[in-house]
Design a protein around this motif. Structure first.
Motif, short mmCIF file in Angstrom:
data_model
loop_
_atom_site.label_atom_id
_atom_site.label_comp_id
_atom_site.label_asym_id
_atom_site.label_seq_id
_atom_site.Cartn_x
_atom_site.Cartn_y
_atom_site.Cartn_z
N VAL A 151 58.35 -49.65 -22.81
CA VAL A 151 58.49 -48.99 -23.85
C VAL A 151 58.57 -47.55 -23.76
O VAL A 151 57.45 -46.94 -23.10
N ALA A 152 59.41 -46.88 -24.47
CA ALA A 152 59.43 -45.24 -24.26
C ALA A 152 58.03 -45.01 -25.14
O ALA A 152 57.96 -45.40 -26.23
N THR A 153 57.42 -43.93 -24.54
CA THR A 153 56.26 -43.52 -25.02
C THR A 153 56.55 -42.13 -25.73
O THR A 153 57.64 -41.55 -25.41
N ILE A 157 59.57 -39.32 -24.42
CA ILE A 157 60.63 -38.94 -25.60
C ILE A 157 60.45 -37.44 -25.81
O ILE A 157 61.49 -36.65 -25.74
N ARG A 158 59.22 -36.72 -25.84
CA ARG A 158 59.09 -35.61 -26.07
C ARG A 158 59.68 -34.62 -24.93
O ARG A 158 60.33 -33.69 -24.96
N SER A 159 59.48 -35.08 -23.49
CA SER A 159 59.85 -34.46 -22.49
C SER A 159 61.45 -34.37 -22.52
O SER A 159 62.16 -33.57 -22.26
N GLU A 160 62.06 -35.89 -22.78
CA GLU A 160 63.51 -35.77 -22.77
C GLU A 160 64.00 -34.97 -23.66
O GLU A 160 64.98 -34.31 -23.52
N LEU A 161 63.31 -34.70 -24.97
CA LEU A 161 63.97 -33.99 -25.93
C LEU A 161 64.00 -32.27 -25.47
O LEU A 161 64.75 -31.59 -25.98
#
Length: 193
Positions: A151-153, A157-161
């Motif tokens: 699952v995406a943590t 997600i923060r680093s991808e954004l």
């Protein structure tokens, strides 16, 4: 030839026939010579006696009885003494008491051993259930950890954004193309279908 059967005279009734054991009917109750007793009631009584024999109160009462016995047979007039000096009757009474006390104590211990055995068996079964429950919960926690690994943590997600925001700030992707190419005003939904 078949063996000859007993021939009954004609007109014989059931009372005149020879007595045979019938297997389809219960046998009459036999009279018992020995008295019957309830083993549980006898066991409970033996436990109560064994508990009393193991108390200080029993020792005090036994000591008081022996002292009274000795004083009576030493200090009383000769014609009232029932157990003179070697105190043979006292020895006999103490031996009789000991001969009854030992089996009663053993019976009480056997009953306690039976109760302990049942309790140990119940504890063993409870431990087996607890171990099985613990193993099941361990497997479930391991499955949850495995599932959470896929699952995406929040941090991912923060680093991808953040990476996407950096790319948007430049207006271009890393390959040099525009992030949002110019939209066509007419018929823009046609290619999407």
């Amino acid at each position: 030839m078949a063996p000859e059967r007993e021939r009954m005279p004609s007109g014989a009734t059931a009372a005149t026939r020879p007595h045979r054991v019938r297997l389809d009917q219960p046998q009459p109750r036999r009279t018992k010579v020995l008295p019957e007793w309830d083993p549980e009631a006898f066991g409970r009584l033996s436990e109560r006696i064994a508990r009393f024999l193991g108390t200080g109160r029993f020792i005090v009462w036994m000591t008081v009885v022996i002292i009274i016995w000795l004083v009576w047979n030493i200090a009383a007039p000769h014609f009232l003494r029932f157990d003179p000096y070697p105190f043979i009757f006292l020895t006999l009474m103490l031996s009789l008491q000991a001969s009854y006390a030992a089996p009663l104590i053993l019976l009480a211990q056997n009953r306690q051993d039976d109760r302990d055995r049942v309790n140990l068996e119940q504890d063993r079964k409870q431990n087996e259930r607890s171990i099985a429950d613990t193993e099941y919960l361990t497997r479930e926690v391991a499955a949850l950890r495995t599932g959470l690994g896929e699952v995406a943590t929040r941090d991912w997600i923060r680093s991808e954004l953040q990476d996407l925001a950096k790319d948007l700030d430049g207006g271009r992707r890393s390959d040099g193309q525009a992030v949002f190419p110019a939209e066509r005003a007419v018929g823009r939904d046609v290619d999407d279908r």
